[in-house]
Write an enzyme that holds these catalytic residues in place. Sequence first.
Site, PDB file in Angstrom:
ATOM      1  N   ARG A 122      33.593  61.137  34.258  1.00  0.00           N
ATOM      2  CA  ARG A 122      34.094  61.032  34.888  1.00  0.00           C
ATOM      3  C   ARG A 122      34.001  60.515  36.211  1.00  0.00           C
ATOM      4  NH1 ARG A 122      35.899  65.506  32.153  1.00  0.00           N
ATOM      5  NH2 ARG A 122      37.880  64.757  30.330  1.00  0.00           N
ATOM      6  N   LYS A 144      37.983  49.688  44.739  1.00  0.00           N
ATOM      7  CA  LYS A 144      38.875  48.738  43.263  1.00  0.00           C
ATOM      8  C   LYS A 144      37.784  48.767  42.315  1.00  0.00           C
ATOM      9  CE  LYS A 144      42.513  46.877  44.833  1.00  0.00           C
ATOM     10  NZ  LYS A 144      43.867  45.728  44.957  1.00  0.00           N
ATOM     11  N   GLU A 186      37.215  34.491  52.072  1.00  0.00           N
ATOM     12  CA  GLU A 186      37.237  35.837  52.366  1.00  0.00           C
ATOM     13  C   GLU A 186      37.270  36.014  53.439  1.00  0.00           C
ATOM     14  OE1 GLU A 186      39.799  37.194  50.131  1.00  0.00           O
ATOM     15  OE2 GLU A 186      38.374  36.466  48.144  1.00  0.00           O
ATOM     16  N   LYS A 230      38.721  45.068  56.289  1.00  0.00           N
ATOM     17  CA  LYS A 230      38.999  46.188  55.325  1.00  0.00           C
ATOM     18  C   LYS A 230      38.895  47.326  55.114  1.00  0.00           C
ATOM     19  CE  LYS A 230      38.679  45.289  50.337  1.00  0.00           C
ATOM     20  NZ  LYS A 230      38.272  44.288  49.115  1.00  0.00           N
ATOM     21  N   ARG A 244      47.629  47.290  52.104  1.00  0.00           N
ATOM     22  CA  ARG A 244      46.764  46.529  51.646  1.00  0.00           C
ATOM     23  C   ARG A 244      46.966  45.301  51.315  1.00  0.00           C
ATOM     24  NH1 ARG A 244      42.068  50.031  47.509  1.00  0.00           N
ATOM     25  NH2 ARG A 244      41.143  47.916  47.224  1.00  0.00           N
ATOM     26  N   ASN A 248      45.965  40.465  50.322  1.00  0.00           N
ATOM     27  CA  ASN A 248      45.861  39.043  48.902  1.00  0.00           C
ATOM     28  C   ASN A 248      47.073  37.626  49.743  1.00  0.00           C
ATOM     29  OD1 ASN A 248      45.437  40.816  47.272  1.00  0.00           O
ATOM     30  ND2 ASN A 248      47.161  41.370  46.731  1.00  0.00           N
ATOM     31  N   HIS A 251      46.851  34.537  48.279  1.00  0.00           N
ATOM     32  CA  HIS A 251      46.406  34.876  47.305  1.00  0.00           C
ATOM     33  C   HIS A 251      47.391  34.450  46.348  1.00  0.00           C
ATOM     34  CE1 HIS A 251      42.683  36.666  48.496  1.00  0.00           C
ATOM     35  NE2 HIS A 251      42.731  37.016  47.364  1.00  0.00           N
ATOM     36  N   HIS A 255      45.828  32.497  42.799  1.00  0.00           N
ATOM     37  CA  HIS A 255      46.315  33.366  41.509  1.00  0.00           C
ATOM     38  C   HIS A 255      47.130  32.382  40.719  1.00  0.00           C
ATOM     39  CE1 HIS A 255      45.890  38.275  43.385  1.00  0.00           C
ATOM     40  NE2 HIS A 255      43.748  37.502  42.781  1.00  0.00           N
ATOM     41  N   HIS A 268      37.724  31.134  42.563  1.00  0.00           N
ATOM     42  CA  HIS A 268      38.411  32.046  43.148  1.00  0.00           C
ATOM     43  C   HIS A 268      38.581  32.117  45.090  1.00  0.00           C
ATOM     44  CE1 HIS A 268      41.164  35.433  44.232  1.00  0.00           C
ATOM     45  NE2 HIS A 268      39.841  36.153  45.460  1.00  0.00           N
TER      46      HIS A 268
HETATM   47  N1  LIG Z   1      37.069  44.699  43.858  1.00  0.00           N
HETATM   48  C1  LIG Z   1      37.477  43.964  44.525  1.00  0.00           C
HETATM   49  O1  LIG Z   1      38.044  44.595  45.379  1.00  0.00           O
HETATM   50  C2  LIG Z   1      37.550  42.990  44.334  1.00  0.00           C
HETATM   51  C3  LIG Z   1      38.175  42.033  45.458  1.00  0.00           C
HETATM   52  C4  LIG Z   1      37.601  40.419  45.716  1.00  0.00           C
HETATM   53  C5  LIG Z   1      36.936  40.243  44.133  1.00  0.00           C
HETATM   54  N2  LIG Z   1      36.427  40.364  43.059  1.00  0.00           N
HETATM   55  C6  LIG Z   1      35.974  40.014  42.095  1.00  0.00           C
HETATM   56  O2  LIG Z   1      34.753  39.809  42.123  1.00  0.00           O
HETATM   57  C7  LIG Z   1      34.349  38.437  42.151  1.00  0.00           C
HETATM   58  C8  LIG Z   1      34.367  37.115  42.040  1.00  0.00           C
HETATM   59  O3  LIG Z   1      32.648  37.458  43.440  1.00  0.00           O
HETATM   60  P1  LIG Z   1      31.742  36.907  43.543  1.00  0.00           P
HETATM   61  O4  LIG Z   1      31.867  35.915  43.992  1.00  0.00           O
HETATM   62  O5  LIG Z   1      30.526  37.959  44.239  1.00  0.00           O
HETATM   63  O6  LIG Z   1      31.157  36.052  41.964  1.00  0.00           O
HETATM   64  P2  LIG Z   1      30.399  36.950  40.535  1.00  0.00           P
HETATM   65  O7  LIG Z   1      29.310  38.216  40.856  1.00  0.00           O
HETATM   66  O8  LIG Z   1      30.626  36.170  39.622  1.00  0.00           O
HETATM   67  O9  LIG Z   1      28.422  35.754  42.119  1.00  0.00           O
HETATM   68  C9  LIG Z   1      28.690  34.450  42.046  1.00  0.00           C
HETATM   69  C10 LIG Z   1      27.161  34.230  41.075  1.00  0.00           C
HETATM   70  O10 LIG Z   1      25.621  34.306  41.947  1.00  0.00           O
HETATM   71  C11 LIG Z   1      24.819  35.001  41.438  1.00  0.00           C
HETATM   72  N3  LIG Z   1      24.254  35.806  42.378  1.00  0.00           N
HETATM   73  C12 LIG Z   1      25.037  37.162  42.793  1.00  0.00           C
HETATM   74  N4  LIG Z   1      24.087  37.152  44.146  1.00  0.00           N
HETATM   75  C13 LIG Z   1      23.249  36.331  44.135  1.00  0.00           C
HETATM   76  C14 LIG Z   1      22.122  35.712  44.385  1.00  0.00           C
HETATM   77  N5  LIG Z   1      21.726  36.632  45.974  1.00  0.00           N
HETATM   78  N6  LIG Z   1      21.321  34.692  44.628  1.00  0.00           N
HETATM   79  C15 LIG Z   1      21.437  33.754  43.256  1.00  0.00           C
HETATM   80  N7  LIG Z   1      22.593  33.811  42.987  1.00  0.00           N
HETATM   81  C16 LIG Z   1      24.176  35.220  42.621  1.00  0.00           C
HETATM   82  C17 LIG Z   1      25.756  35.399  40.011  1.00  0.00           C
HETATM   83  O11 LIG Z   1      24.731  35.434  39.087  1.00  0.00           O
HETATM   84  C18 LIG Z   1      26.198  34.031  39.848  1.00  0.00           C
HETATM   85  O12 LIG Z   1      26.392  33.274  39.437  1.00  0.00           O
HETATM   86  C19 LIG Z   1      35.486  37.579  40.854  1.00  0.00           C
HETATM   87  O13 LIG Z   1      35.700  38.640  39.643  1.00  0.00           O
HETATM   88  C20 LIG Z   1      36.967  39.079  41.228  1.00  0.00           C
HETATM   89  O14 LIG Z   1      38.100  39.435  40.852  1.00  0.00           O
HETATM   90  C21 LIG Z   1      37.175  42.248  43.436  1.00  0.00           C
END
Ligand SMILES: NC(=O)c1ccc[n+]([C@@H]2O[C@H](COP(=O)([O-])OP(=O)(O)OC[C@H]3O[C@@H](n4cnc5c(N)ncnc54)[C@H](O)[C@@H]3O)[C@@H](O)[C@H]2O)c1
Length: 365
Positions: A122, A144, A186, A230, A244, A248, A251, A255, A268
């Site tokens: 938990r 999130k 973003e 944020k 919040r 978006n 977005h 989406h 994205h």
């Molecule tokens: N929780 C939230 O509030 C929130 C907000 C926005 C997006 N998201 C989520 O985030 C995800 C996208 O995140 P992202 O854009 O970071 O993508 P990701 O985590 O897939 O990373 C992108 C790529 O970069 C690589 N990578 C990561 N760090 C690296 C580094 N330092 N050097 C070289 N390569 C590296 C990864 O292996 C991957 O291939 C989506 O699933 C989205 O839904 C969540």
Amino acid sequence: MSNRIIIEALSGSYEAVTGERILEKELPPLLSRFSSDKLFLLVDEKVWNFHETRLTSILEPLSAELHIMQVPSGENSKSIGFWTQAVDFLLSRQVRRNTPVIVAGGGVAGDAGGFAAAATLRGVPLIHLPTTLLAMVDSSIGGKTGINHEAGKNLIGAFYQPAGVIADTAFLSTLPEREWINGLSEILKYGAIRDATIFDDASFFLDHDFRHQVSPDSLSRLISKCIRVKADVVKQDEFESGERAFLNFGHTFAHALEKACSYNTISHGEAVFLGMLAAQKLSNLEGGNVSGDFIEKFSGLYQYRVPKEALSFNEIISYMESDKKRTDKQLRFVLLKEWQHPELKSVLNYRHIEKSAEAIFEQLA
Ligand SMILES: NC(=O)c1ccc[n+]([C@@H]2O[C@H](COP(=O)([O-])OP(=O)(O)OC[C@H]3O[C@@H](n4cnc5c(N)ncnc54)[C@H](O)[C@@H]3O)[C@@H](O)[C@H]2O)c1
């Protein structure tokens, strides 16, 4: 130089720190809050390939028992399958309620690993080490966590705030340019909804070879500004019942675009950028006064793999409609009355939505 931001959440406040090569200094005091002889690291596999030496040299002296699990790169890790493996990994190595779990990676590792930390026993202490620009400015902040379901993205998860976030910009040295551009979308979103100075600060992206030209201090300052926006929004509305949703901006279109491209031919960040162009146009059609090319001037940085002919307005609107069924009777968008003045608005005039979508098609080859 480092920048510190307090994120106030109902479950307690925590700090996000940004700066270049700060992990060595920032991690030991954070870990010392948990009297645990064990430590877990869930780390994106590419991050591990590039940064294993540094990470082990920092982490090994900090724990008698360090357990490391790699998170395969890519959205597929936000799956029930990977999440189960991560929980198994923690439980089979006797994770305890006070054992810190560090998640190092982009939004994928952060969301999936964060949800494993949220659900195991938990909730065990979670520390985010975001390694993409997007994760630094967005996904590691605000609590999130979650994974995808075949019915849609991010449908399973929890609000679970970390104990701390360390955004060490040294990790970005290995981040591919395309991923920087994903993060830019973003960043511009924060400029649009709250802080106009972010547009100026982000203009280094327009320089040739910006990744090497930008100074660590400017980068850290920009990231901390975004985190501050944020944090402020999340403080007002941690569980997304109102404000919040402003995060978006762009977005609703994004989406639908991602779905239309089967989460495959558009990232994205690319979808959010196109979505913001359309949302700016829609804002004006719906009575807003949002002029100037604060966002559009970054258009040249985006290189889309999806051809114009692969998309149709009818498809985009149908995906928006199917999203709509889960939330509201009408299509709702985050629009701008003016720059930095967002509002959540139901749009009844489909002709306006269609006209705004032209801003998307204009960008595609
Ligand atoms: N929780 C939230 O509030 C929130 C907000 C926005 C997006 N998201 C989520 O985030 C995800 C996208 O995140 P992202 O854009 O970071 O993508 P990701 O985590 O897939 O990373 C992108 C790529 O970069 C690589 N990578 C990561 N760090 C690296 C580094 N330092 N050097 C070289 N390569 C590296 C990864 O292996 C991957 O291939 C989506 O699933 C989205 O839904 C969540």
